[in-house]
Motif scaffolding. Structure first.
Motif, PDB file in Angstrom:
ATOM      1  N   GLY A 157       0.796  -1.217   0.000  1.00 16.50           N
ATOM      2  CA  GLY A 157       0.000   0.000   0.000  1.00 16.50           C
ATOM      3  C   GLY A 157       0.828   1.266   0.000  1.00 16.50           C
ATOM      4  O   GLY A 157       0.279   2.375   0.035  1.00 16.50           O
ATOM      5  N   GLY A 158       2.161   1.133  -0.064  1.00 23.30           N
ATOM      6  CA  GLY A 158       3.037   2.289  -0.071  1.00 23.30           C
ATOM      7  C   GLY A 158       3.297   2.798  -1.482  1.00 23.30           C
ATOM      8  O   GLY A 158       2.729   2.313  -2.463  1.00 23.30           O
ATOM      9  N   ILE A 159       4.219   3.759  -1.579  1.00 24.82           N
ATOM     10  CA  ILE A 159       4.471   4.403  -2.871  1.00 24.82           C
ATOM     11  C   ILE A 159       5.167   3.479  -3.860  1.00 24.82           C
ATOM     12  O   ILE A 159       5.159   3.744  -5.063  1.00 24.82           O
ATOM     13  CB  ILE A 159       5.295   5.696  -2.696  1.00 24.82           C
ATOM     14  N   ARG A 160       5.755   2.391  -3.389  1.00 23.00           N
ATOM     15  CA  ARG A 160       6.435   1.458  -4.285  1.00 23.00           C
ATOM     16  C   ARG A 160       5.517   0.339  -4.773  1.00 23.00           C
ATOM     17  O   ARG A 160       5.962  -0.554  -5.475  1.00 23.00           O
ATOM     18  CB  ARG A 160       7.650   0.826  -3.570  1.00 23.00           C
ATOM     19  N   THR A 161       4.252   0.383  -4.401  1.00 20.16           N
ATOM     20  CA  THR A 161       3.331  -0.684  -4.797  1.00 20.16           C
ATOM     21  C   THR A 161       2.124  -0.100  -5.519  1.00 20.16           C
ATOM     22  O   THR A 161       1.884   1.106  -5.502  1.00 20.16           O
ATOM     23  CB  THR A 161       2.859  -1.502  -3.580  1.00 20.16           C
ATOM     24  N   ALA A 162       1.358  -0.984  -6.160  1.00 23.30           N
ATOM     25  CA  ALA A 162       0.169  -0.558  -6.897  1.00 23.30           C
ATOM     26  C   ALA A 162      -0.864  -1.681  -6.880  1.00 23.30           C
ATOM     27  O   ALA A 162      -0.523  -2.850  -6.670  1.00 23.30           O
ATOM     28  CB  ALA A 162       0.533  -0.211  -8.339  1.00 23.30           C
ATOM     29  N   THR A 163      -2.118  -1.303  -7.119  1.00 27.35           N
ATOM     30  CA  THR A 163      -3.182  -2.279  -7.329  1.00 27.35           C
ATOM     31  C   THR A 163      -3.374  -2.441  -8.825  1.00 27.35           C
ATOM     32  O   THR A 163      -3.538  -1.457  -9.558  1.00 27.35           O
ATOM     33  CB  THR A 163      -4.494  -1.806  -6.686  1.00 27.35           C
ATOM     34  N   LEU A 164      -3.343  -3.681  -9.293  1.00 30.96           N
ATOM     35  CA  LEU A 164      -3.460  -3.945 -10.719  1.00 30.96           C
ATOM     36  C   LEU A 164      -4.906  -3.771 -11.182  1.00 30.96           C
ATOM     37  O   LEU A 164      -5.841  -3.962 -10.400  1.00 30.96           O
ATOM     38  CB  LEU A 164      -2.973  -5.363 -11.027  1.00 30.96           C
ATOM     39  N   PRO A 165      -5.119  -3.404 -12.454  1.00 33.64           N
ATOM     40  CA  PRO A 165      -6.476  -3.170 -12.961  1.00 33.64           C
ATOM     41  C   PRO A 165      -7.424  -4.347 -12.741  1.00 33.64           C
ATOM     42  O   PRO A 165      -8.601  -4.156 -12.430  1.00 33.64           O
ATOM     43  CB  PRO A 165      -6.246  -2.908 -14.457  1.00 33.64           C
ATOM     44  N   GLY A 166      -6.920  -5.557 -12.882  1.00 31.32           N
ATOM     45  CA  GLY A 166      -7.762  -6.732 -12.692  1.00 31.32           C
ATOM     46  C   GLY A 166      -7.798  -7.226 -11.258  1.00 31.32           C
ATOM     47  O   GLY A 166      -8.314  -8.313 -10.988  1.00 31.32           O
ATOM     48  N   GLY A 167      -7.229  -6.441 -10.346  1.00 34.84           N
ATOM     49  CA  GLY A 167      -7.109  -6.860  -8.953  1.00 34.84           C
ATOM     50  C   GLY A 167      -5.743  -7.437  -8.679  1.00 34.84           C
ATOM     51  O   GLY A 167      -5.000  -7.785  -9.594  1.00 34.84           O
ATOM     52  N   GLY A 168      -5.397  -7.550  -7.425  1.00 40.71           N
ATOM     53  CA  GLY A 168      -4.080  -8.045  -7.050  1.00 40.71           C
ATOM     54  C   GLY A 168      -3.096  -6.898  -6.855  1.00 40.71           C
ATOM     55  O   GLY A 168      -3.349  -5.744  -7.230  1.00 40.71           O
ATOM     56  N   GLU A 169      -1.958  -7.215  -6.261  1.00 40.80           N
ATOM     57  CA  GLU A 169      -0.947  -6.219  -5.937  1.00 40.80           C
ATOM     58  C   GLU A 169       0.276  -6.386  -6.824  1.00 40.80           C
ATOM     59  O   GLU A 169       0.524  -7.453  -7.393  1.00 40.80           O
ATOM     60  CB  GLU A 169      -0.534  -6.348  -4.463  1.00 40.80           C
ATOM     61  N   ALA A 170       1.066  -5.313  -6.909  1.00 39.56           N
ATOM     62  CA  ALA A 170       2.296  -5.339  -7.692  1.00 39.56           C
ATOM     63  C   ALA A 170       3.289  -4.358  -7.093  1.00 39.56           C
ATOM     64  O   ALA A 170       2.915  -3.409  -6.396  1.00 39.56           O
ATOM     65  CB  ALA A 170       2.024  -4.982  -9.151  1.00 39.56           C
ATOM     66  N   VAL A 171       4.552  -4.604  -7.379  1.00 39.94           N
ATOM     67  CA  VAL A 171       5.623  -3.674  -7.019  1.00 39.94           C
ATOM     68  C   VAL A 171       5.943  -2.839  -8.253  1.00 39.94           C
ATOM     69  O   VAL A 171       6.160  -3.372  -9.336  1.00 39.94           O
ATOM     70  CB  VAL A 171       6.877  -4.442  -6.543  1.00 39.94           C
TER      71      VAL A 171
END
Length: 311
Positions: free
Chosen positions: A22-36
């Motif tokens: 949930g920090g600035i180095r991560t994102a939520t993907l359009p289809g759901g799920g997390e990413a760096v």
């Protein structure tokens, strides 16, 4: 000090490295799920987190993503774009270290898995991958001598020899690997029963371990002595202990290099980057000619700008 000659052991390809969920180095993907998130060139990229990552990495439940471990996992077990993105993320980390002046790329997979068989497979994979893509040699870093051997065996032999990180009085069994792989070596000032208390204990430990390496026929130009940097936030004398031991080793032990985890000095302190840079200059004045640092955060070009007479 000519900072272009500083022997930089780039420390950031470690499976212990984390980013905050949930920090600035991560994102939520359009289809759901997390990413760096990371950037290559001008393109923002996303390293996906598998849905079962929490089962593989307990830190995930604590709100942390071990991003280097994740990249290695995807490069080894991912399919299609996920595998390619894992490989690209490892290259992203290596490229930043090399651009900052890394002489060696330190690789540590100890926190990937507690299973020694799996850890060995991961070390072999990561070392082969990085070694095949870069002319910058690897520094193989592990608390397990078997993992050290696996990593060193996977390194290229047509470039500068790799580095072994590390040997000390408490782990002299790793010394045989230095000659086997013609490796450079980080020589820690740790004693047989723990950390040295002051500069005198550090120097005494160095005398003994360097003597053992001399007897084994290890050339001193392959030895990079680490007097052990501890945070000044814990004890204000730790910086002085390190520099005093460095100065004494430079005086007594001809032919060795003087190194150390220099950025450790600033843990728990404000203005870490500035403190690290100033400490590096002070250490260089007493004989330090290398460091285990993050050159992406403290590039050698910035060191030269801080000290204009250095080229």
């Amino acid at each position: 000090m000519n900072w272009t000659d500083f022997i930089v052991v780039g420390e950031n390809i470690h499976c212990s490295r984390i980013v905050k969920r949930g920090g600035i180095r991560t994102a939520t993907l359009p289809g759901g799920g997390e990413a760096v998130k990371f950037t290559q060139g001008d393109v923002e990229r996303f390293l996906p987190v598998p849905t079962d990552w929490g089962q593989r990495s307990p830190a995930f439940a604590e709100g942390k993503i071990k991003h280097v471990a994740l990249a290695i996992y995807q490069s080894l077990h991912g399919t299609g774009d996920d595998r390619a993105t894992g490989e690209d993320y490892l290259c992203y980390q290596a490229d930043r270290q090399i651009a900052g002046g890394a002489t060696f790329l330190d690789l540590n997979v100890d926190e990937y898995s507690t299973d020694p068989v799996e850890a060995g497979e991961v070390m072999a994979h990561a070392a082969r991958f990085l070694s095949s893509r870069y002319d910058t040699p690897l520094s193989i870093d592990s608390s397990n001598a078997d993992i050290l051997r696996i990593g060193l065996r996977a390194c290229r032999t047509d470039i500068r020899p790799p580095m072994l990180n590390s040997v000390s009085l408490e782990r002299m069994e790793a010394a045989e690997l230095i000659k086997e792989f013609n490796a450079d070596v980080i020589v820690s000032a740790a004693g047989r029963e723990g950390m040295p208390a002051d500069a005198e204990q550090r120097t005494a430990n160095f005398r003994e371990v360097v003597g053992k390496l001399d007897d084994a026929g290890i050339p001193r130009e392959s030895m990079h002595l680490d007097p052990l940097v501890l945070p000044v936030s814990t004890d204000s004398m730790y910086g002085k202990h390190f520099m005093d031991a460095t100065a004494q080793a430079a005086k007594e032990l001809d032919g060795v290099h003087l190194n150390g985890g220099l950025s450790n000095i600033s843990f728990g302190m404000p203005a870490r980057k500035l403190l690290n840079m100033v400490f590096m200059h002070l250490c260089a004045e007493v004989g330090t000619d290398g460091g285990i640092i993050d050159p992406a955060a403290t590039p050698m070009s910035a060191m030269s700008q801080l000290h204009p007479e250095s080229k």
